[in-house]
Scaffold this active site. Structure first.
Site, PDB file in Angstrom:
ATOM      1  N   GLU A  66       0.823  -1.211   0.000  1.00 54.12           N
ATOM      2  CA  GLU A  66       0.000   0.000   0.000  1.00 54.12           C
ATOM      3  C   GLU A  66       0.859   1.265   0.000  1.00 54.12           C
ATOM      4  O   GLU A  66       0.734   2.123   0.869  1.00 54.12           O
ATOM      5  CB  GLU A  66      -0.971  -0.018   1.187  1.00 54.12           C
ATOM      6  CG  GLU A  66      -1.947  -1.185   1.099  1.00 54.12           C
ATOM      7  CD  GLU A  66      -3.022  -1.197   2.185  1.00 54.12           C
ATOM      8  OE1 GLU A  66      -2.778  -0.669   3.271  1.00 54.12           O
ATOM      9  OE2 GLU A  66      -4.100  -1.750   1.919  1.00 54.12           O
ATOM     10  N   ASP A  73      -8.596  -9.217   3.964  1.00 52.50           N
ATOM     11  CA  ASP A  73      -8.413  -8.122   4.912  1.00 52.50           C
ATOM     12  C   ASP A  73      -9.492  -8.056   5.987  1.00 52.50           C
ATOM     13  O   ASP A  73     -10.341  -7.171   5.938  1.00 52.50           O
ATOM     14  CB  ASP A  73      -8.377  -6.794   4.140  1.00 52.50           C
ATOM     15  CG  ASP A  73      -7.809  -5.666   4.977  1.00 52.50           C
ATOM     16  OD1 ASP A  73      -7.301  -5.932   6.065  1.00 52.50           O
ATOM     17  OD2 ASP A  73      -7.878  -4.509   4.513  1.00 52.50           O
ATOM     18  N   GLU A  89     -12.876  -2.798  11.903  1.00 51.96           N
ATOM     19  CA  GLU A  89     -12.922  -2.017  10.663  1.00 51.96           C
ATOM     20  C   GLU A  89     -14.060  -2.449   9.735  1.00 51.96           C
ATOM     21  O   GLU A  89     -14.786  -1.616   9.210  1.00 51.96           O
ATOM     22  CB  GLU A  89     -11.573  -2.139   9.933  1.00 51.96           C
ATOM     23  CG  GLU A  89     -11.530  -1.388   8.620  1.00 51.96           C
ATOM     24  CD  GLU A  89     -10.156  -1.444   7.954  1.00 51.96           C
ATOM     25  OE1 GLU A  89      -9.215  -2.040   8.519  1.00 51.96           O
ATOM     26  OE2 GLU A  89     -10.041  -0.884   6.849  1.00 51.96           O
TER      27      GLU A  89
HETATM   28  O1  GCW Z   1      -7.135  -3.139   6.541  1.00 49.40           O
HETATM   29  C1  GCW Z   1      -6.307  -2.316   5.826  1.00 49.40           C
HETATM   30  C2  GCW Z   1      -6.644  -0.983   6.366  1.00 49.40           C
HETATM   31  C3  GCW Z   1      -5.495  -0.014   6.362  1.00 49.40           C
HETATM   32  C4  GCW Z   1      -4.298  -0.699   7.012  1.00 49.40           C
HETATM   33  C5  GCW Z   1      -3.933  -1.927   6.199  1.00 49.40           C
HETATM   34  C6  GCW Z   1      -2.812  -2.729   6.824  1.00 49.40           C
HETATM   35  C7  GCW Z   1      -2.642   0.248   8.427  1.00 49.40           C
HETATM   36  O2  GCW Z   1      -7.740  -0.476   5.661  1.00 49.40           O
HETATM   37  O3  GCW Z   1      -5.906   1.101   7.080  1.00 49.40           O
HETATM   38  O4  GCW Z   1      -3.201   0.137   7.156  1.00 49.40           O
HETATM   39  O5  GCW Z   1      -5.027  -2.788   6.135  1.00 49.40           O
HETATM   40  O6  GCW Z   1      -3.115  -3.709   7.492  1.00 49.40           O
HETATM   41  O7  GCW Z   1      -1.662  -2.401   6.627  1.00 49.40           O
END
Ligand code: GCW
Length: 683
Positions: free
Chosen positions: A290, A369, A397
């Site tokens: 990311e 995720d 989340e």
């Molecule tokens: O779940 C996603 C989140 C991001 C997060 C990323 C990660 C810290 O939306 O906010 O970043 O994973 O786990 O690195």
């Protein structure tokens, strides 16, 4: 105020005040048989506070045992008399973090023995937990060792005070780009963590931005202060680091892990940290993920990157925790061959055997995720020569953001009990992450915290149960979700049976309810982009993040089979691969994760996919109503303020569940043109 939630599960209220005799009356003397260090002092403070609350008396502390009802703490092998309370068998079975508790039936004296002060601290919390839940202390004969070595929390806190995916206010660690001066709050957090068994924490977000990079350097003196507070509760401090630090902080022109200058920079940086914090834990790293920098820039791989840091930390006994959340976040939605679910395994599995022994890979529980439902990550256990920890997300989340109640322990239990079949039957995830299957040097649990500076820590009062349950589960994955829920409820709200039962029902049904009005059959990511709250079926359908459901007028789901799809199923051991590959054996709850099927496909339940969607969404919203109704009946049994807090959140959930129901049902009615069998209102 007792109802504001600040004390969480450390209320130490007088139990059963309605009973004539307080069963713990008289336990007002603490004996420190041996030892005086910061952790022992925390244990004594906690015990004092706990016993005073529970007995209502005034507690004294000395080195001398009284005739009755003393609580004696000390370490083994110090000639302090602790050893005599236990058999040789017991004391030799205690590992460094473990403890034993014994009640002498004649005197009622309770002895807590351990090999270390850390063990004593955990033993003290155990005793207080027994008393706080109204348990008997007459005949205690307890021997406890943690199953998992690393029991870690990850803060996703930024120095401007924001918390990435934080749903309970601002950071307790930082404000205005400085480390907090409110060390009392940090200490209270440390108490909560230690009392549930946590022994490590990374204090800043894995996305390490400009200011946070300087925690390693400029802010180190303040990090030292945090480390001191945490140390007193036997919690090791870790920092998330910015892979490009040699450039951003050191002024070098590269961060290439094979460059001698870069390696020297990290070696010096590590030495400085250890000079300031001798028991520093190590680095947590999100690299090449990311948009974060990493070794890919220099044509190197994750092993090169992690080993460079591991070498710098090794002389000091430090470890590198390297995250496996790596995938292409700039995917073209037109590209049907790239499958985000495959990414972690594809990136890391081929590197097995290349990581130094003080590197641990941190693997998210699922391949995507933290969705409400995902299969277990096939990377877990698939690298026999590499240390791994599992990563959970306590912060909700994708499971209601602490506005909806969602007790996640049952989900975690299901994941931990999943049989990977990697070393034959019984190769469960919990045995992989405790290190026993592959004989790893390091292993355990990590999880993203769900706290902030809200008075009750977690926004939703009931979300405290997830933090408590996580720690307890990391200590012992065999504990049942119900047992942990009952413990948390009783410690927090008292022993009123009706209240305990009602809250237990609310918690134990909450995950299933949330799943049913949100994501059917393993479809994920039908949420609003960015903040991820609330329904948006096509929110990620044409996005570069690689999360799709492919719904059209005929059907829905992602074909991840090896026969006709992305081949993701081939990342599992044969038994599981065959199970997921075939439509006949694939479990209903994961059907759309693995297969694209027509809306008329009949599930094992006997329902069609479309009817399942309608039914679960109507039922889910109705059951959410039921949660609020059940809580209403508790009004007279619970503190007014606590009652309000929960009632308000549940009311929001009820409303919002309807929004989910109607959005999802309407979308699929319009797509499929197939009416609800029961003729209910869909828009
Ligand atoms: O779940 C996603 C989140 C991001 C997060 C990323 C990660 C810290 O939306 O906010 O970043 O994973 O786990 O690195």
């Amino acid at each position: 105020h007792p109802g504001d939630g600040y004390l969480a599960w450390l209320q130490y209220r007088r139990v059963t005040p309605e009973a004539n005799v307080n069963p713990y009356a008289g336990y007002e003397h603490i004996v420190v048989a041996e030892g005086d260090d910061v952790v022992i002092r925390s244990a004594v403070n906690e015990l004092t506070q706990g016993l005073e609350g529970i007995t209502g008396g005034k507690v004294s502390v000395s080195g001398k045992t009284m005739k009755t009802r003393s609580v004696i703490i000390g370490t083994f092998g110090t000639g302090s008399g602790i050893d005599e309370a236990f058999s040789e068998e017991v004391s030799s079975a205690i590992q460094p973090e473990g403890y034993a508790i014994h009640t002498d039936s004649l005197t009622g004296n309770i002895t807590i023995g351990a090999a270390t002060s850390q063990g004593i601290l955990y033993g003290v919390f155990h005793l207080l937990r027994i008393m706080g839940t109204g348990g008997s202390v007459h005949n205690l004969n307890i021997l406890e060792n943690p199953v998992n070595q690393l029991r870690m929390i990850n803060q996703w806190d930024n120095m401007d005070g924001s918390v990435e995916r934080g749903y309970a206010g601002e950071s307790i660690f930082y404000e205005n780009n400085r480390i907090t001066g409110n060390l009392q709050r940090i200490q209270d957090y440390a108490r909560l963590l230690a009392s549930s068994g946590i022994n490590a924490i990374a204090i800043n977000n894995v996305n390490v931005h400009r200011v946070e990079s300087r925690l390693l350097t400029e802010f180190l003196p303040d990090v030292v202060k945090l480390a001191a507070v945490l140390r007193a509760y036997a919690i090791k401090l870790f920092l998330s680091i910015n892979y490009a630090s040699p450039i951003e902080l050191g002024g070098l022109s590269s961060a290439d892990p094979l460059d001698a200058g870069v390696r020297e920079w990290w070696t010096a940086a590590a030495s400085e940290v250890y000079a300031a914090i001798p028991d520093f834990g190590g680095f947590l790293v999100k690299a090449d993920s990311e948009n974060r920098p990493g070794p890919f820039t220099y044509g190197r791989d994750h092993a090169d990157g992690a080993n460079m840091l591991a070498e710098a930390l090794k002389p000091h006994g430090g470890i590198v925790i390297w995250r496996c959340f790596v995938y292409n976040c700039k995917q073209d939605w037109r590209d049907r061959t790239t499958d985000r679910a495959r990414a972690a395994y594809d990136h890391f599995q081929p590197l097995d055997g290349r990581f130094m022994d003080n590197v641990i890979l941190q693997v998210k529980n699922g391949p995507i995720d933290f969705q409400v439902r995902e299969p277990v990550s096939p990377l877990l256990g698939a690298m026999p020569h590499t240390n791994q920890v599992i990563e959970f997300q306590i912060a909700q989340e994708y499971t209601g953001q602490q506005r909806h109640v969602c007790y996640l322990v049952p989900q975690w239990k299901e994941i931990l009990n999943f049989d990977t079949h990697l070393r034959g039957e019984g190769t469960t995830v919990k045995r992989i992450v405790d290190g026993s299957v592959h004989g790893n040097a390091y292993s355990g649990f990590a999880a993203v915290s769900n706290i902030g500076n809200d008075t009750n820590w977690t926004g939703h009062l009931l979300a405290q149960a997830n933090l408590f349950g996580y720690g307890r589960l990391a200590w012992n994955p065999e504990l049942s979700a119900e047992k942990m829920a009952v413990e948390w409820i009783t410690l927090t709200f008292g022993t009123n049976e009706l209240l305990v039962q009602t809250l237990l029902d609310i918690l134990m049904n909450s995950w299933e309810i949330y799943e049913s009005y949100t994501a059917p059959l393993g479809v994920g990511f039908m949420v609003n982009p960015d903040h991820h709250y609330g329904p948006n079926v096509d929110g990620y359908e044409y996005s570069m993040w690689g999360t799709y459901h492919f719904a059209d007028c005929y059907g829905i789901g992602v074909d991840r089979t090896s026969a006709t799809g992305t081949g993701y199923t081939s990342q599992y051991a044969r038994m599981n691969m065959e199970c997921y590959e075939s439509l006949e054996s694939c479990p209903d709850e994961l059907l759309l994760f693995f297969h694209h099927v027509p809306y008329t496909h009949v599930l094992h339940s006997g329902k069609t996919v479309i009817q399942h969607i309608y039914d679960t969404h109507f039922e889910g919203a109705e059951r959410a109503d039921g949660l609020a109704a059940a809580w209403k009946l508790m009004k007279e049994h619970v503190d007014e303020q606590a009652y309000r807090q929960v009632a308000d959140r549940l009311a929001e959930q009820v409303d919002h569940a309807k929004e989910w129901r109607d959005r999802i049902n309407t979308y699929f009615l319009r797509k499929s043109g197939i009416a609800d069998q029961w003729g209910r209102t869909i828009y």
